[in-house]
Write an enzyme that holds these catalytic residues in place. Structure first.
Site, short mmCIF file in Angstrom:
data_model
loop_
_atom_site.label_atom_id
_atom_site.label_comp_id
_atom_site.label_asym_id
_atom_site.label_seq_id
_atom_site.Cartn_x
_atom_site.Cartn_y
_atom_site.Cartn_z
N ASP A 157 0.83 -1.21 0.00
CA ASP A 157 0.00 0.00 0.00
C ASP A 157 0.87 1.26 0.00
OD1 ASP A 157 -2.16 1.77 0.35
OD2 ASP A 157 -3.17 0.44 1.75
N HIS A 163 -8.23 -2.41 8.16
CA HIS A 163 -7.20 -1.72 7.37
C HIS A 163 -7.60 -0.25 7.33
CE1 HIS A 163 -4.46 -1.33 3.80
NE2 HIS A 163 -5.29 -0.34 3.53
N HIS A 210 -6.79 4.03 7.09
CA HIS A 210 -5.95 5.14 6.60
C HIS A 210 -6.19 6.35 7.50
CE1 HIS A 210 -4.32 3.79 2.59
NE2 HIS A 210 -5.08 2.76 2.95
N CYS A 256 -4.31 4.95 -2.51
CA CYS A 256 -4.77 4.07 -3.58
C CYS A 256 -4.75 4.84 -4.88
CB CYS A 256 -6.18 3.56 -3.28
SG CYS A 256 -6.87 2.60 -4.63
ZN ZN Z 1 -5.02 0.94 1.91
#
Ligand code: ZN
Length: 306
Positions: A14, A207, A209, A240
């Site tokens: 990522d 997950h 951010h 992303c």
């Molecule tokens: Zn991510």
């Protein structure tokens, strides 16, 4: 009794996918070795995607092969489709992680499929992998589960439908991803409860951010709901390429500091994480790096969980 929390490093995947420069393979290998040396046992080392789209991932097969030689490290590769899963298997990955976006718009941008076409692809991947000799752990992540920069609000019921589809497709684990980082703690509580009510213990990691600075607050909400695996990236890299506006992942160093201070054992050495930052800096000299712990230094008052 000390509880364990798994911190799953996603920086090499990522974190690098939106970097403006390309990290040389040799430095990437040293970086992953430094992460392993710091005690990270779950590392997402890259993705099997077309190098034309994500040139930073062109060396993923070589990276998987060197990473599986690191003792005790569980090596995951992100794969968007069956072809990627076959490449990951051939390279020797221990696990594959398949993104399935709940948002129609992000799903089309990311995989050129609707969410349920992508759920069907997950079914094909599971069927293929279960037919192979070597066991490979299959996890799927509900991307944009807490909001989307393309489609806006994501109804909790839509997340539940995708999670149910993935559980029915036979994956080992379903994760929830705040791909763009718009989620807040109340939403974490709500979505985790709803998905757990639907699929039970197949619900695995979060997950997150840190786009809006709520990353660690969201971790706390996840901990309160019983989540015990969290993705993060060293120096808070990440984003992303197909989700405009997404900023970096939550910062591994800061996450480990919070968890250990609260008495959750991670098995990760903070000083060695700071060493791993130096290798990252060497590989990406012009990329911004984040994290409060690295700025402030490890406080004298810090005591890791026993
Ligand atoms: Zn991510």
């Amino acid at each position: 009794m000390t509880e364990t929390v798994v911190v799953r490093e996603v920086g090499p995947r990522d974190g690098l996918q939106i970097a403006k420069s390309i990290m040389p393979t040799e430095i990437k290998q040293r970086w992953i070795a430094a992460l392993a040396d710091a005690g990270l046992r779950e590392i997402e080392v890259g993705s099997f995607v077309p190098p034309k789209l994500v040139p930073q991932m062109a060396d993923t097969a070589a990276i998987v092969r060197s990473s599986i030689a690191l003792p005790g490290v569980h090596v995951t590769a992100l794969v968007p489709n069956l072809r990627g899963a076959q490449d990951a298997y051939a390279a020797g990955a221990h696990a594959v992680s398949i993104p399935v976006s709940v948002s129609e718009g992000h799903s089309r941008a990311n995989t050129n499929r609707t969410p349920f076409e992508q759920v069907a692809e997950v079914g094909r991947i599971v069927a293929w992998i279960r037919g192979q000799e070597r066991h490979v752990y299959v996890e799927a992540g509900c991307a944009t589960a807490f909001g989307c920069s393309i489609d806006g609000l994501i109804p909790t019921a839509a997340v539940v439908r995708v999670a149910e589809g993935l559980a029915a497709a036979g994956v080992d684990e379903v994760g929830l991803a705040d791909t763009v980082g718009y989620g807040h703690p109340d939403q974490i509580h709500e979505v985790v409860r709803a998905v757990r009510a639907a699929i039970g213990p197949k619900l695995g990691k979060l997950h997150l951010h840190d786009t809006m600075g709520l990353g660690l607050a969201n971790v706390l909400a996840g901990l309160e709901e019983g989540i015990r695996t969290f993705d993060s990236a060293l120096a808070g890299l990440g984003g992303c390429p197909f989700a405009p506006g997404a900023l970096g992942n939550i910062v591994t160093e800061d996450l480990v500091f919070m968890l250990e201070s609260m008495g959750y054992s991670t098995g990760i050495d903070l000083e060695k994480l700071v060493v791993a930052r130096a290798v990252l800096r060497e590989g990406l000299p012009n990329e911004p790096m984040y994290g409060q712990l690295a700025r402030a230094g490890i406080p004298k008052t810090f005591r890791p969980a026993a």
